[in-house]
Scaffold this motif. Structure first.
Motif, PDB file in Angstrom:
ATOM      1  N   THR A 148     -19.328  52.010 -39.563  1.00 59.64           N
ATOM      2  CA  THR A 148     -20.127  52.524 -38.455  1.00 59.64           C
ATOM      3  C   THR A 148     -21.547  52.117 -38.776  1.00 59.64           C
ATOM      4  N   SER A 173     -22.798  54.852 -41.665  1.00 61.03           N
ATOM      5  CA  SER A 173     -22.192  56.128 -42.022  1.00 61.03           C
ATOM      6  C   SER A 173     -22.320  56.348 -43.527  1.00 61.03           C
ATOM      7  N   ASP A 175     -20.426  58.419 -45.070  1.00 64.49           N
ATOM      8  CA  ASP A 175     -19.084  58.707 -45.621  1.00 64.49           C
ATOM      9  C   ASP A 175     -18.029  57.994 -44.763  1.00 64.49           C
ATOM     10  N   ASP A 176     -17.275  58.743 -43.967  1.00 61.20           N
ATOM     11  CA  ASP A 176     -16.215  58.108 -43.172  1.00 61.20           C
ATOM     12  C   ASP A 176     -16.794  57.303 -42.014  1.00 61.20           C
ATOM     13  N   ALA A 177     -16.104  56.228 -41.657  1.00 65.16           N
ATOM     14  CA  ALA A 177     -16.469  55.490 -40.435  1.00 65.16           C
ATOM     15  C   ALA A 177     -15.926  56.266 -39.228  1.00 65.16           C
ATOM     16  N   GLU A 180     -12.290  55.830 -38.815  1.00 63.21           N
ATOM     17  CA  GLU A 180     -11.613  56.531 -39.911  1.00 63.21           C
ATOM     18  C   GLU A 180     -11.526  58.023 -39.575  1.00 63.21           C
ATOM     19  N   ALA A 181     -12.604  58.567 -38.994  1.00 66.05           N
ATOM     20  CA  ALA A 181     -12.603  59.983 -38.605  1.00 66.05           C
ATOM     21  C   ALA A 181     -11.524  60.218 -37.545  1.00 66.05           C
ATOM     22  N   ASP A 183      -8.846  58.485 -37.140  1.00 70.86           N
ATOM     23  CA  ASP A 183      -7.521  58.329 -37.774  1.00 70.86           C
ATOM     24  C   ASP A 183      -7.164  59.538 -38.640  1.00 70.86           C
ATOM     25  N   LYS A 184      -8.164  60.061 -39.388  1.00 69.88           N
ATOM     26  CA  LYS A 184      -7.877  61.209 -40.261  1.00 69.88           C
ATOM     27  C   LYS A 184      -7.569  62.450 -39.426  1.00 69.88           C
ATOM     28  N   SER A 226     -22.633  60.774 -40.341  1.00 67.01           N
ATOM     29  CA  SER A 226     -21.740  61.411 -41.315  1.00 67.01           C
ATOM     30  C   SER A 226     -20.596  62.054 -40.537  1.00 67.01           C
ATOM     31  N   SER A 228     -17.531  63.122 -42.326  1.00 70.93           N
ATOM     32  CA  SER A 228     -16.522  63.778 -43.161  1.00 70.93           C
ATOM     33  C   SER A 228     -16.485  65.295 -42.934  1.00 70.93           C
ATOM     34  N   LYS A 231     -14.103  66.139 -40.093  1.00 72.02           N
ATOM     35  CA  LYS A 231     -12.688  66.109 -40.507  1.00 72.02           C
ATOM     36  C   LYS A 231     -12.322  67.432 -41.202  1.00 72.02           C
TER      37      LYS A 231
END
Ligand code: KG4
Ligand code: ZN
Length: 354
Positions: A148, A173, A175-177, A180-181, A183-184, A226, A228, A231
């Motif tokens: 990101t 980002s 932390d997570d892209a 990715e967020a 997907d998680k 950010s 994470s 999530k």
């Protein structure tokens, strides 16, 4: 008029494309074949690198045959071969790079080593537009499963310096892209991998205001992101609803609320960049721009906020990983002289990191 063969195997899509550059700003896809590994990785809830590279080995040749068949031309007619060299899964990248070298050596073609993110940005040029349709400077948001990033783009790609991605990066980002967020969160809700498109579909039946979820860093004067914490918040919410016995009923509301949280944060950082850096246009690329809520917001809400700053997004078919965007990025770099001859590229290596 030149013809480029693009090869993309950085992650879980094996994609090969033949793209014709009809003029400076006009790229036409003559053929594209993409073999997705989605179903192979689904039982594991994520990509298994060893399985990915083995699958690329099996699919790279049939994919090439299909792309060339669609394009109805012989490989002799190709002017250069562009291949994703970095970043990505090393075993997967190696399959594409090795195939590109073998083909290039056999057909005596120059080879262009392409950065995957330059490819995503180049996907903007797969729409039939005039060169002047991209007012500069442009703010570019790369929103994919692995990145990101916000980039400030004062020049079109034919003038990009070699370190463009580094020098133009204004935010990323921590932390997570964003993908990715998605997907998680999809995984927490029990969707198959990758969860992004499932969250998108399910959110259509949910209420984005049902749950209040965090929008990290959105009030802060930074271009960083950010995801994470979001999530974690969704995970806590899922646990609570499971204990209360109402989790299943709330899945669409969770999807809509989480999706709104991700898109709101993207929206606020993009708006900040446009205003502070006085950008004249916006480009959004990467798998997450396939998200229907984000596409709709850009189509319907953007103009009322930034009338004089048109938004550009790639056609839906070229949002997620594909070889046509790699061929276009390769064409720009080829024009600048960044290519290798067969006697120079045999020692070229794939790189997991950029
Ligand atoms: O660009 P891409 O194909 O691969 C990377 O370079 O990472 O992006 C894949 C990402 C995945 O995280 C996927 O869930 C997300 O794009 N994605 C979506 C949608 N379609 C794909 N996220 C939200 N909504 C979608 N419709
Ligand atoms: Zn990608």
């Amino acid at each position: 008029m030149s013809i480029f063969l693009g090869i993309e195997t950085s992650c879980d899509e094996c994609s090969i494309s033949v793209v014709e550059r009809r003029s400076k700003n006009n790229f036409f896809v003559l053929g594209i074949a993409t073999s997705s590994q989605e179903k192979i990785h689904q039982p594991y809830g994520g990509i298994v690198p060893e399985i990915a590279s083995r699958s690329h080995l099996e699919t790279v040749l049939p994919t090439l045959v299909e792309a060339v068949k669609q394009a109805q031309l012989s490989l002799e007619k190709v002017d250069a071969i562009a291949v994703t060299q970095r970043p990505g899964l090393i075993g997967s990248l190696l399959v594409g790079v090795t195939a590109a070298k073998a083909l290039g050596y056999a057909y005596k073609k120059p080879l262009i080593a392409v950065h995957h993110l330059e490819g995503h940005i180049a996907s903007l040029f797969l729409q039939q537009r005039q060169w002047d349709d991209f007012p500069l400077p442009m703010l570019i948001a790369v929103v994919s499963g692995g990145h990101t990033h916000l980039h400030y783009m004062p020049f079109l790609p034919d003038q990009w310096p070699i370190d463009f991605l580094k020098t133009s990066l204004i935010g990323r980002s921590r932390d997570d892209a964003a993908g990715e967020a998605f997907d998680k969160i999809g995984k927490l809700l029990g969707f198959p991998y990758p969860g992004g498109c499932w969250v998108d579909q399910t959110a259509k039946n949910g209420n984005p205001k049902a749950f209040s979820l965090p929008r990290a860093l959105s009030q802060v004067d930074t271009y960083d992101f950010s995801f994470s914490g979001l999530k974690t918040a969704v995970s806590l919410l899922v646990n609570r609803l499971q204990k209360e016995g109402s989790f299943e009923d709330h899945i669409p509301d969770i999807c809509a609320s989480a999706q709104a949280a991700i898109i709101d944060v993207l929206w606020s950082k993009i708006s900040l960049g446009i205003l502070k850096l006085k950008c004249q246009s916006l480009g959004v690329v990467g798998g997450v721009i396939a998200n229907s809520y984000l596409r709709k917001k850009l189509e319907c809400d953007w103009e009322s906020l930034f009338l004089k700053c048109p938004p550009f997004i790639p056609p839906l078919a070229y949002c997620t990983d594909n070889a046509a965007m790699i061929a276009v990025a390769g064409a720009f770099r080829f024009e600048q002289g960044f290519f290798l001859r067969p006697d120079e590229y045999l020692s070229l290596n794939a790189l997991a990191h950029s």
